[in-house]
Design a protein around this motif. Structure first.
Motif, short mmCIF file in Angstrom:
data_model
loop_
_atom_site.label_atom_id
_atom_site.label_comp_id
_atom_site.label_asym_id
_atom_site.label_seq_id
_atom_site.Cartn_x
_atom_site.Cartn_y
_atom_site.Cartn_z
N TYR A 18 4.13 -8.81 5.22
CA TYR A 18 5.19 -7.87 5.57
C TYR A 18 5.84 -7.32 4.30
CZ TYR A 18 8.83 -6.21 8.88
OH TYR A 18 9.66 -5.46 9.67
N ILE A 70 7.43 -6.44 13.34
CA ILE A 70 7.97 -7.58 12.59
C ILE A 70 7.12 -8.79 12.93
CG2 ILE A 70 9.66 -8.21 14.38
CD1 ILE A 70 11.63 -8.83 12.06
N PHE A 97 4.75 -1.17 7.42
CA PHE A 97 5.27 -2.45 6.95
C PHE A 97 4.16 -3.42 6.59
CE2 PHE A 97 9.07 -0.80 9.01
CZ PHE A 97 10.08 -1.24 8.16
N TYR A 98 2.92 -3.09 6.93
CA TYR A 98 1.77 -3.91 6.55
C TYR A 98 0.86 -3.12 5.61
CZ TYR A 98 3.39 -7.05 10.20
OH TYR A 98 4.16 -7.89 10.98
N LYS A 116 -0.86 -10.43 9.91
CA LYS A 116 0.49 -9.87 10.00
C LYS A 116 1.56 -10.96 9.89
CE LYS A 116 -0.93 -5.69 12.37
NZ LYS A 116 -0.73 -4.74 13.48
N TRP A 133 4.55 -13.13 7.44
CA TRP A 133 5.68 -12.73 6.60
C TRP A 133 5.22 -12.39 5.19
CZ3 TRP A 133 9.91 -11.15 8.61
CH2 TRP A 133 10.40 -11.69 9.81
#
Length: 462
Positions: free
Chosen positions: A190, A226, A165-166, A185, A187
């Motif tokens: 992301y 997240i 996700f990164y 990390k 939003w």
């Protein structure tokens, strides 16, 4: 004199008639937009419309309140790639090319010319866009999304890449697109943030023409990370469980953004939005979150917990609001339903049915007598849903387990010895619907005990 007056009157009528405009033909029906939201590894118990125990998903609840919730809907398979293959091709796992994430010959890409939902709608005049995880052919192969009917696909082509996700890049129509990382990390770092934004951008850019938007969003699949899990930060759960719950919440938030976008664009009444998941939840989230809704099994298992999925459809003015359907359906029904919506013939090699009559509150003449499933990871399994009956086995000639889902939805009481007639019918369906594949081995008997095998169901994560 009277005769002259009559002729004058008739002549005047003829002149008046010739001067009036010709009748206008009825305008052709407007093709509806279709949005299919296909989240990754979310269980039926993760959404409050289906009785979630740990949180609330208000936007998905709103879809159910304003549309139709299905209670007997199934994914195409219990794992990612074959499930997506079923969705795209309208064929069940006994017929499709991709019957597991891997095969004896590596990753299998969709062949050139394969009919997919995207290709069918593209040929019918739709703009077609996909966003999130593809998983049916990497860049440069015949299965690449832009070669399978998508005008645009943005996100992950490779399944393993979709774990990150990164990531420092995503893929747009087969070409890597940098996604600079701040290292904090956030939003902005992301990947789902960009994918969701691109989804909404596509809808806005195509608001004046029919479009098919395939929102194959990757949360809550692993890696379970997240930027913010504050909603659950005080819960006494492992960090990955808190993150998973927050990822479900993020999906709900973006469903809300999507619904608001189509409303703001004035296309709400001409847009069918469907929400579903590609398979059941992983076993890590059963005990703490009850993500499979109390059903047996999990991802990779053909028990109900691996394949029973949420399925909610919303189309204001067309789908009766706040309705529930017990129609037996699976994701292979998307292709024939899309064909009927677009006014084009259903391709002949299709196992699905159009569920449009049910969506519109009309009589559903075409129904599935049974649904068939097979899977090859972590071991070979077959299952059949036949009315309220469910058959399951671990080899093409292994003893069948039989459950009455009406009285035993958790598949605890094996009734096979009491109903040899039903066992025989289900075994007959399995024999007919399973077509051998050169890419996978289907053993006649499974060598290990089912209980030991079931324990392994969360391994080899993809």
């Amino acid at each position: 004199m009277k005769l002259i007056a009559i002729f004058a009157l008739l002549f005047g009528c003829i002149i008046a008639a010739s001067a009036s405009p010709a009748p206008v033909a009825d305008a052709p029906p407007v093709k509806p937009n279709i949005v299919f939201i296909f989240v990754d590894d979310a269980g039926i118990g993760d959404f409050s419309a289906y009785g979630c125990k740990y949180g609330v998903t208000p936007n998905i609840d709103r879809m159910a309140a304003e549309g139709m919730k299905f209670t007997h809907a199934y994914s195409g398979s219990a794992v990612c790639a074959p499930s997506r293959c079923v969705l795209m091709t309208g064929q069940h796992t006994g017929h499709i090319l991709r019957r597991a994430n891997q095969s004896k010959h590596g990753l299998l890409a969709l062949p050139e010319g394969q009919m997919t939902v995207a290709r069918l709608l593209q040929e019918a005049g739709y703009a077609t866009g996909g966003f999130g995880k593809w998983g049916l052919g990497n860049p440069g192969t015949t299965g690449a999304a832009e070669k399978q009917g998508f005008d645009l696909f943005f996100g992950y082509y490779d399944q393993k890449h979709a774990h990150d996700f990164y990531t420092d890049y995503l893929v747009r129509n087969g070409v890597d697109e940098p996604l600079p990382q701040s290292g904090r990390k956030t939003w902005e770092d992301y990947s789902h943030t960009r994918i969701a934004d691109e989804t909404l951008k596509f809808i806005e850019q195509n608001k004046d023409r029919p479009f098919f938007c395939y929102a194959a969003w990757t949360p809550p699949h692993g890696d379970y990370v997240i930027p913010d899990n504050a909603q659950y930060s005080e819960e006494p759960w492992p960090e990955i469980v808190r993150n998973y719950a927050a990822m479900v919440g993020l999906i709900d938030k973006d469903v809300g953004r999507l619904l608001q976008k189509i409303k703001d664009l004035g296309i709400d009444d001409n847009t069918l939005v469907i929400f579903s998941s590609d398979n059941g939840a992983n076993k890590e989230f059963i005990e703490t979150l009850a993500s499979t809704g109390g059903l047996r099994g999990a991802k990779r298992m053909l028990y109900e917990g691996g394949i029973r999925t949420p399925f909610i459809a919303r189309w204001p003015g067309k789908i009766p609001p706040d309705t529930t359907s017990d129609l037996l359906t699976s994701s292979m029904d998307l292709l024939p339903t899309a064909a009927e919506l677009a006014g084009v013939p259903v391709p002949p090699a299709t196992d699905g049915i159009s569920i449009l009559p049910t969506l519109l509150g009309k009589n559903q003449v075409a129904k599935h007598e049974a649904l068939y499933f097979e899977i090859y990871e972590p071991y070979f399994q077959q299952s059949v849903r036949l009315g309220d009956w469910k058959g399951y086995r671990l080899g093409t000639k292994a003893p069948l387990e039989l459950y009455d889902l009406k009285s035993d939805p958790a598949e605890k009481d094996n009734l096979a010895s009491n109903h040899p007639d039903i066992v025989g019918k289900i075994e007959g369906i399995m024999a007919v619907e399973h077509t051998p594949s050169p890419h996978y081995d289907a053993p006649e008997q499974f060598k290990k005990r089912a209980e030991a095998s079931e324990k392994k169901s969360g391994e080899a994560e993809l």
